[in-house]
Design a protein around this motif. Sequence first.
Motif, PDB file in Angstrom:
ATOM      1  N   LEU A  89     -77.599 -15.575-139.460  1.00  0.00           N
ATOM      2  CA  LEU A  89     -77.121 -16.527-138.461  1.00  0.00           C
ATOM      3  C   LEU A  89     -78.160 -16.772-137.373  1.00  0.00           C
ATOM      4  O   LEU A  89     -78.372 -17.903-136.935  1.00  0.00           O
ATOM      5  CB  LEU A  89     -75.817 -16.002-137.852  1.00  0.00           C
ATOM      6  N   VAL A 100     -82.001 -19.858-144.298  1.00  0.00           N
ATOM      7  CA  VAL A 100     -80.561 -19.621-144.177  1.00  0.00           C
ATOM      8  C   VAL A 100     -79.816 -20.221-145.366  1.00  0.00           C
ATOM      9  O   VAL A 100     -78.931 -19.577-145.955  1.00  0.00           O
ATOM     10  CB  VAL A 100     -80.032 -20.193-142.849  1.00  0.00           C
ATOM     11  N   TYR A 145     -73.784 -22.981-140.473  1.00  0.00           N
ATOM     12  CA  TYR A 145     -73.698 -21.832-141.379  1.00  0.00           C
ATOM     13  C   TYR A 145     -72.673 -22.116-142.476  1.00  0.00           C
ATOM     14  O   TYR A 145     -72.930 -21.916-143.671  1.00  0.00           O
ATOM     15  CB  TYR A 145     -73.272 -20.621-140.552  1.00  0.00           C
ATOM     16  N   GLY A 150     -71.866 -21.289-146.331  1.00  0.00           N
ATOM     17  CA  GLY A 150     -71.309 -20.031-145.875  1.00  0.00           C
ATOM     18  C   GLY A 150     -69.818 -19.895-146.056  1.00  0.00           C
ATOM     19  O   GLY A 150     -69.289 -18.789-146.021  1.00  0.00           O
ATOM     20  N   ASP A 185     -69.372 -12.684-143.315  1.00  0.00           N
ATOM     21  CA  ASP A 185     -70.572 -12.505-144.126  1.00  0.00           C
ATOM     22  C   ASP A 185     -70.212 -11.567-145.272  1.00  0.00           C
ATOM     23  O   ASP A 185     -69.032 -11.444-145.618  1.00  0.00           O
ATOM     24  CB  ASP A 185     -71.729 -11.972-143.275  1.00  0.00           C
TER      25      ASP A 185
END
Length: 587
Positions: A89, A100, A145, A150, A185
């Motif tokens: 992040l 990322v 993200y 994500g 995560d």
Amino acid sequence: MATRKNAAAPPQTPAAPPITGRLGPAEREESWQRLGAETFDLVVIGGGVVGVGAALDAATRGLRVALVEARDLASGTSSRSSKLFHGGLRYLEQLEFGLVREALRERELMLTRIAPHLVKPVSFLYPLANRIWERPYTAAGLFLYDTMGGARSVPGQKHLTRAGALRLVPALKRDALIGGIRYYDAQADDARHTMMVGRTAAHYGAVVRTSTQVVGFLREADRVSGVRVRDVEDGREVDVRAHAVINATGVWTDELQRLSGSRGRFRVRASKGVHIVVPRDRIVAEAGMILRTEKSVLFVIPWRNHWIVGTTDTDWNLDLAHPAATKHDIDYILEHVNSVLATPLTHDDIEGVYAGLRPLLAGESEATSKLSREHAVARVAPGLVAIAGGKYTTYRVMGADAVDAAHVDLPGRIQPSITDKVPLVGADGYHALVNQADQLAAKHGLHPYRVRHLLDRYGSLVHEVLSLAADNPELLKPIPASPDYLQVEAVYAASHEGAMHLEDVLTRRTRISIEYAHRGVESSEAVARLIAPVLGWDEDAIKREVEVYNARVEAERDSQTKPSDQAADAVRAAAPEARAQLIEPVS
């Protein structure tokens, strides 16, 4: 029916590798014979996650590959990380969008296809302290993200009021935040995951051999044509011939370049990261936390019955094999986490401490926390490729890039990488076994919780583990003084997972060395006696292994009271080495 005499024998197909990629004493001797007898397409140096990832990549492309590691699988950086599969992040702030996005894709693959038995979702609270700008600023980063990938296999961000954040993490001081954002995560036992990648490479035909140190490079004219290796258990040496060699040794990259006589295309700088482990009941929370510091971030990570808190980020120019945590490092972590906790942590709360070295690409900045986590690959000489940098999460991409870079030295065309489609050993059938955990527990007389714990360590290999106790039900009892682990797990570590020393079992195949306040000392003799029959140890060998391990723990405890890196390193370096015939500096 008559048969024709002297008929040509049908071509022999290669023997199928063991179904689970077993790395035991018998396989070790067979691997030594293969190293000296065969010519490989690739030799990979380094048993960290990038090395085993490259070996798996090469083997699944149909290449003949050998991997050699001077110590144990994951004995360096790959067992000492924050144990997260994460997009990073904070790299969004450094505008490393490509890194990322790549990392989030890898996290998705691990959770869903490659290693669902080892990699699990984990939630974090991002506490907000500034009423004006921080929520929209952080929300925008988390939105990126999520949209980069994500939020595919984990929930997206959720905004919380101060009351909501305190319900999630009651341990926080009320005045430490004005609200928070919950996000997800993933995490894994890094050493176990690395070992499983190595076993998967062996399953697909790679020679994977630890305690095997590179002591020289072979050359034909101007090209590297292999390596000379030393068995650091018995001193034997042999030449290993290959069309290309990959240097995947992390913080040892520069040492290997010097040994090869080739000039490197990049330098690697070691940055020390220290973590502490505390009991779960010392921080009352239902989620981890990510806290901003003046230099970087500090994670509070759920870890079974514990919390992992870290990390630091400082230059390290001393012993690469045994980075030492200092009192200053530990105080830094405690100071920063205690700034937000209602009940402060103390040194007495600490169960374990570990220090690892990040192999950062040097030259971009004086501040190690700002050095790039991108990786670099270079063909530093004909027949020799080096890879360094990167982050644990992107190991699979790094391994593929290293094999791609070696293709110019390989005969014929090579197939494209397919490791995004290759589950690790133990993944197939894992989800079904989770649903059958109660039946499996009843069959073996274990609590269902224990079986689920085993499934999250071994996946579908759990049958293989439990079968070792078929004739000795005593092995299904917990390890003395380390009740989270069964005795059969220690035996399996030596018979199937490549553990050759007591340290390998207590530090990497299990995490007893950081999960218990005694750091494995109270279990060391019991575990040594469990694995002795597998490894052929007599009473003298058992005594020596216990003494070496206990001395290592004592040295680490002592180093953690020292004020400086130099003082801590001197204490830690004085401890005996389990692999006594290693040539230092290790290469």
